[in-house]
Design a protein around this motif. Sequence first.
Motif, PDB file in Angstrom:
ATOM      1  N   ASN A  10      -6.403   0.936   4.322  1.00  0.00           N
ATOM      2  CA  ASN A  10      -5.843   1.728   3.220  1.00  0.00           C
ATOM      3  C   ASN A  10      -4.362   1.462   3.005  1.00  0.00           C
ATOM      4  OD1 ASN A  10      -7.032   3.313   1.384  1.00  0.00           O
ATOM      5  ND2 ASN A  10      -7.614   4.878   2.922  1.00  0.00           N
ATOM      6  N   PHE A  11      -3.942   0.273   3.357  1.00  0.00           N
ATOM      7  CA  PHE A  11      -2.550  -0.168   3.197  1.00  0.00           C
ATOM      8  C   PHE A  11      -1.573   0.714   3.980  1.00  0.00           C
ATOM      9  CE2 PHE A  11      -4.896  -1.506  -0.627  1.00  0.00           C
ATOM     10  CZ  PHE A  11      -4.779  -2.873  -0.463  1.00  0.00           C
ATOM     11  N   THR A  12      -2.045   1.257   5.100  1.00  0.00           N
ATOM     12  CA  THR A  12      -1.110   1.965   6.002  1.00  0.00           C
ATOM     13  C   THR A  12      -1.197   1.300   7.369  1.00  0.00           C
ATOM     14  OG1 THR A  12      -2.812   3.607   6.397  1.00  0.00           O
ATOM     15  CG2 THR A  12      -1.031   4.269   4.923  1.00  0.00           C
ATOM     16  N   PRO A  13      -0.066   1.106   8.024  1.00  0.00           N
ATOM     17  CA  PRO A  13      -0.080   0.323   9.269  1.00  0.00           C
ATOM     18  C   PRO A  13      -0.677   1.100  10.446  1.00  0.00           C
ATOM     19  CG  PRO A  13       2.097   1.251   8.874  1.00  0.00           C
ATOM     20  CD  PRO A  13       1.276   1.607   7.676  1.00  0.00           C
ATOM     21  N   GLU A  14      -1.184   0.312  11.396  1.00  0.00           N
ATOM     22  CA  GLU A  14      -1.626   0.926  12.650  1.00  0.00           C
ATOM     23  C   GLU A  14      -0.533   0.733  13.684  1.00  0.00           C
ATOM     24  OE1 GLU A  14      -5.395  -1.131  12.916  1.00  0.00           O
ATOM     25  OE2 GLU A  14      -5.716  -0.218  10.931  1.00  0.00           O
ATOM     26  N   LEU A  15      -0.526   1.559  14.713  1.00  0.00           N
ATOM     27  CA  LEU A  15       0.498   1.425  15.761  1.00  0.00           C
ATOM     28  C   LEU A  15       0.409   0.015  16.340  1.00  0.00           C
ATOM     29  CD1 LEU A  15       0.057   4.834  17.640  1.00  0.00           C
ATOM     30  CD2 LEU A  15       1.845   4.231  16.007  1.00  0.00           C
ATOM     31  N   PRO A  16       1.562  -0.636  16.549  1.00  0.00           N
ATOM     32  CA  PRO A  16       1.502  -2.037  17.009  1.00  0.00           C
ATOM     33  C   PRO A  16       1.001  -2.154  18.448  1.00  0.00           C
ATOM     34  CG  PRO A  16       3.776  -1.239  16.878  1.00  0.00           C
ATOM     35  CD  PRO A  16       2.922  -0.155  16.337  1.00  0.00           C
ATOM     36  N   LYS A  17       0.405  -3.317  18.743  1.00  0.00           N
ATOM     37  CA  LYS A  17      -0.108  -3.531  20.109  1.00  0.00           C
ATOM     38  C   LYS A  17       1.045  -3.848  21.063  1.00  0.00           C
ATOM     39  CE  LYS A  17      -4.756  -4.565  18.742  1.00  0.00           C
ATOM     40  NZ  LYS A  17      -4.551  -4.548  17.269  1.00  0.00           N
ATOM     41  N   GLU A  18       2.020  -4.641  20.542  1.00  0.00           N
ATOM     42  CA  GLU A  18       3.203  -4.930  21.366  1.00  0.00           C
ATOM     43  C   GLU A  18       4.248  -3.851  21.079  1.00  0.00           C
ATOM     44  OE1 GLU A  18       4.363  -9.354  21.123  1.00  0.00           O
ATOM     45  OE2 GLU A  18       3.155  -8.897  19.357  1.00  0.00           O
ATOM     46  N   ILE A  19       5.077  -3.553  22.051  1.00  0.00           N
ATOM     47  CA  ILE A  19       6.040  -2.460  21.843  1.00  0.00           C
ATOM     48  C   ILE A  19       7.323  -2.969  21.165  1.00  0.00           C
ATOM     49  CG2 ILE A  19       7.479  -0.727  23.006  1.00  0.00           C
ATOM     50  CD1 ILE A  19       5.285  -0.440  25.045  1.00  0.00           C
ATOM     51  N   PRO A  20       7.627  -2.449  20.009  1.00  0.00           N
ATOM     52  CA  PRO A  20       8.860  -2.860  19.314  1.00  0.00           C
ATOM     53  C   PRO A  20      10.036  -1.977  19.728  1.00  0.00           C
ATOM     54  CG  PRO A  20       7.503  -1.508  17.863  1.00  0.00           C
ATOM     55  CD  PRO A  20       6.832  -1.500  19.206  1.00  0.00           C
ATOM     56  N   ASP A  21      11.240  -2.416  19.367  1.00  0.00           N
ATOM     57  CA  ASP A  21      12.436  -1.584  19.583  1.00  0.00           C
ATOM     58  C   ASP A  21      12.816  -0.873  18.293  1.00  0.00           C
ATOM     59  OD1 ASP A  21      13.011  -2.524  22.332  1.00  0.00           O
ATOM     60  OD2 ASP A  21      13.200  -4.449  21.304  1.00  0.00           O
ATOM     61  N   MET A  22      12.644  -1.590  17.181  1.00  0.00           N
ATOM     62  CA  MET A  22      12.990  -1.013  15.871  1.00  0.00           C
ATOM     63  C   MET A  22      11.764  -1.114  14.972  1.00  0.00           C
ATOM     64  SD  MET A  22      16.410  -3.322  15.666  1.00  0.00           S
ATOM     65  CE  MET A  22      16.790  -3.138  13.939  1.00  0.00           C
ATOM     66  N   ILE A  23      11.415  -0.006  14.352  1.00  0.00           N
ATOM     67  CA  ILE A  23      10.235   0.006  13.484  1.00  0.00           C
ATOM     68  C   ILE A  23      10.687   0.351  12.068  1.00  0.00           C
ATOM     69  CG2 ILE A  23       7.996   1.108  13.053  1.00  0.00           C
ATOM     70  CD1 ILE A  23       8.096   2.033  16.063  1.00  0.00           C
ATOM     71  N   TYR A  24      10.415  -0.530  11.143  1.00  0.00           N
ATOM     72  CA  TYR A  24      10.748  -0.248   9.740  1.00  0.00           C
ATOM     73  C   TYR A  24       9.517   0.342   9.053  1.00  0.00           C
ATOM     74  CZ  TYR A  24      15.043  -3.068   9.963  1.00  0.00           C
ATOM     75  OH  TYR A  24      16.287  -3.556  10.246  1.00  0.00           O
ATOM     76  N   LEU A  25       9.671   1.518   8.488  1.00  0.00           N
ATOM     77  CA  LEU A  25       8.580   2.119   7.714  1.00  0.00           C
ATOM     78  C   LEU A  25       9.130   2.533   6.352  1.00  0.00           C
ATOM     79  CD1 LEU A  25       6.851   4.565  10.271  1.00  0.00           C
ATOM     80  CD2 LEU A  25       6.069   2.277   9.598  1.00  0.00           C
ATOM     81  N   CYS A  26       8.333   2.360   5.326  1.00  0.00           N
ATOM     82  CA  CYS A  26       8.741   2.770   3.980  1.00  0.00           C
ATOM     83  C   CYS A  26       7.569   3.512   3.351  1.00  0.00           C
ATOM     84  CB  CYS A  26       9.088   1.530   3.151  1.00  0.00           C
ATOM     85  SG  CYS A  26       9.363   1.897   1.406  1.00  0.00           S
ATOM     86  N   PHE A  27       7.760   4.796   3.098  1.00  0.00           N
ATOM     87  CA  PHE A  27       6.719   5.601   2.441  1.00  0.00           C
ATOM     88  C   PHE A  27       7.329   6.581   1.471  1.00  0.00           C
ATOM     89  CE2 PHE A  27       4.330   4.265   6.205  1.00  0.00           C
ATOM     90  CZ  PHE A  27       3.223   3.733   5.553  1.00  0.00           C
ATOM     91  N   PRO A  28       6.720   6.752   0.291  1.00  0.00           N
ATOM     92  CA  PRO A  28       5.690   5.935  -0.326  1.00  0.00           C
ATOM     93  C   PRO A  28       6.119   4.469  -0.301  1.00  0.00           C
ATOM     94  CG  PRO A  28       6.028   7.911  -1.625  1.00  0.00           C
ATOM     95  CD  PRO A  28       7.083   7.893  -0.578  1.00  0.00           C
ATOM     96  N   ASN A  29       5.119   3.631  -0.117  1.00  0.00           N
ATOM     97  CA  ASN A  29       5.406   2.266   0.267  1.00  0.00           C
ATOM     98  C   ASN A  29       5.792   1.339  -0.885  1.00  0.00           C
ATOM     99  OD1 ASN A  29       3.997  -0.688   1.008  1.00  0.00           O
ATOM    100  ND2 ASN A  29       5.237   0.256   2.598  1.00  0.00           N
ATOM    101  N   ASN A  30       6.787   0.553  -0.609  1.00  0.00           N
ATOM    102  CA  ASN A  30       7.096  -0.607  -1.421  1.00  0.00           C
ATOM    103  C   ASN A  30       6.661  -1.802  -0.597  1.00  0.00           C
ATOM    104  OD1 ASN A  30       8.127  -2.507  -3.139  1.00  0.00           O
ATOM    105  ND2 ASN A  30      10.268  -2.187  -2.572  1.00  0.00           N
ATOM    106  N   PRO A  31       5.724  -2.617  -1.029  1.00  0.00           N
ATOM    107  CA  PRO A  31       5.229  -2.779  -2.391  1.00  0.00           C
ATOM    108  C   PRO A  31       3.883  -2.124  -2.708  1.00  0.00           C
ATOM    109  CG  PRO A  31       4.569  -4.670  -1.111  1.00  0.00           C
ATOM    110  CD  PRO A  31       5.313  -3.749  -0.173  1.00  0.00           C
ATOM    111  N   THR A  32       3.127  -1.636  -1.722  1.00  0.00           N
ATOM    112  CA  THR A  32       1.704  -1.331  -2.023  1.00  0.00           C
ATOM    113  C   THR A  32       1.507   0.003  -2.743  1.00  0.00           C
ATOM    114  OG1 THR A  32       1.275  -0.198   0.065  1.00  0.00           O
ATOM    115  CG2 THR A  32       0.976  -2.593   0.057  1.00  0.00           C
TER     116      THR A  32
END
Length: 404
Positions: free
Chosen positions: A168-190
């Motif tokens: 549904n064009f929404t991300p799932e939690l990543p398998k590898e652990i990040p330090d910085m997570i960029y999220l944009c909602f309502p989303n650009n571009p979808t």
Amino acid sequence: MYKINENFLKLPGSYLFSTIAKKVASYSKEHPDKEIIRLGIGDVTQPLAPAIIDALHKAVDEMAHAETFHGYAPDLGYEFLRSAIAKNDYQALGCDIQADEIFVSDGAKCDSGNIQEIFDGSCRIAVCDPVYPVYVDSNVMAGRTGEYDPKTETWSDVIYMPCTKENNFTPELPKEIPDMIYLCFPNNPTGSAITTEELQKWVDYANKVGAVIIYDAAYEAYITEDNVPHSIYQCEGARTCAIELRSFSKNAGFTGVRLGATVVPKDLKCGDVMLHSLWARRHGTKYNGAPYIVQKAGEAVYSEAGKAQIKEQIAYYQKNASTILNGLKEAGYEVSGGVNSPYIWLKTPDGMSSWQFFDFLLENANVVGTPGSGFGPSGEGYFRLTAFGTYENTLAAIKRIKEL
Ligand code: MLT
């Protein structure tokens, strides 16, 4: 002999919207008789609301007299604007955000590109795929993304979170652990949105793994559904893991005026160090503040008249969004977005690539959109249209697309 920052050479091609502008300019030069409708870059078309124009005029007049003249703005922003943002955008939603946690800037694009400077070069970023290109490109320039693989169109050190039809064009939690997570909602571009419960999962995750979320809320004014958060601070625990970016461009038509704000809560710490102090230091050193007249215009957005007028303006663009969404559905396209967002995301027909469809639409309907692949590999085969055109042009564009 000096050396250049070679990271710039790693960037493939030019900035997405510059590439599109060049292509359209060249088509237009070859076909001067064609009336092109631009639904590509998310640039607004309606004039600034009267309350904002009034405030601009008044502020300009103030600048004409020694007693009311304003020089350098406070580098973190004028108190009158920071308080208006804190009160209206946060405290009104029940979010515990104070005026001194808000940094006024000349727009969310600059802040979203600059914010990475306060993090170490070794931090790994996680981004949605497709994604607003500024997040990735600014980290490429900073040397944080590893090597580019032209085949997969991905960077070796970036964690990609595919946003596809299946999720549904929404991300799932990543398998590898990040330090910085960029999220944009309502989303650009979808144009997809996230529920408060879903966003809460990200906040809990970031607090658990010690990551920071850079939350771009530039399109929050377009939310129409309940249970879609307007701010990440509506989630419990966000004060210790999230920075939020705000824009005046899309909610109040400031694309040509330039004004934005970034929220860095004082509880957001790396060890004992407040990120607030780092961003304040960076802002103070590299920035002299948005102009007084623009900040006065920003204050007017929160006046009673301003609020009523921009509500109408947003409704105007929302009507365009429904016109595009419904029109494309009627024409048999697979479409999403457009409900809590000014962006409509469509599957290209007949297996065309995103750029093939861009050319097809430009040449046959004289309509400009944005190829989904320009936002990342998972955008291939998709295309974005914006609701920021005039209503007349939006209707005409849909008619032309239907006739194809
Ligand atoms: C877009 O079209 O994605 C945005 O307008 C770009 C921006 O805000 O910089």
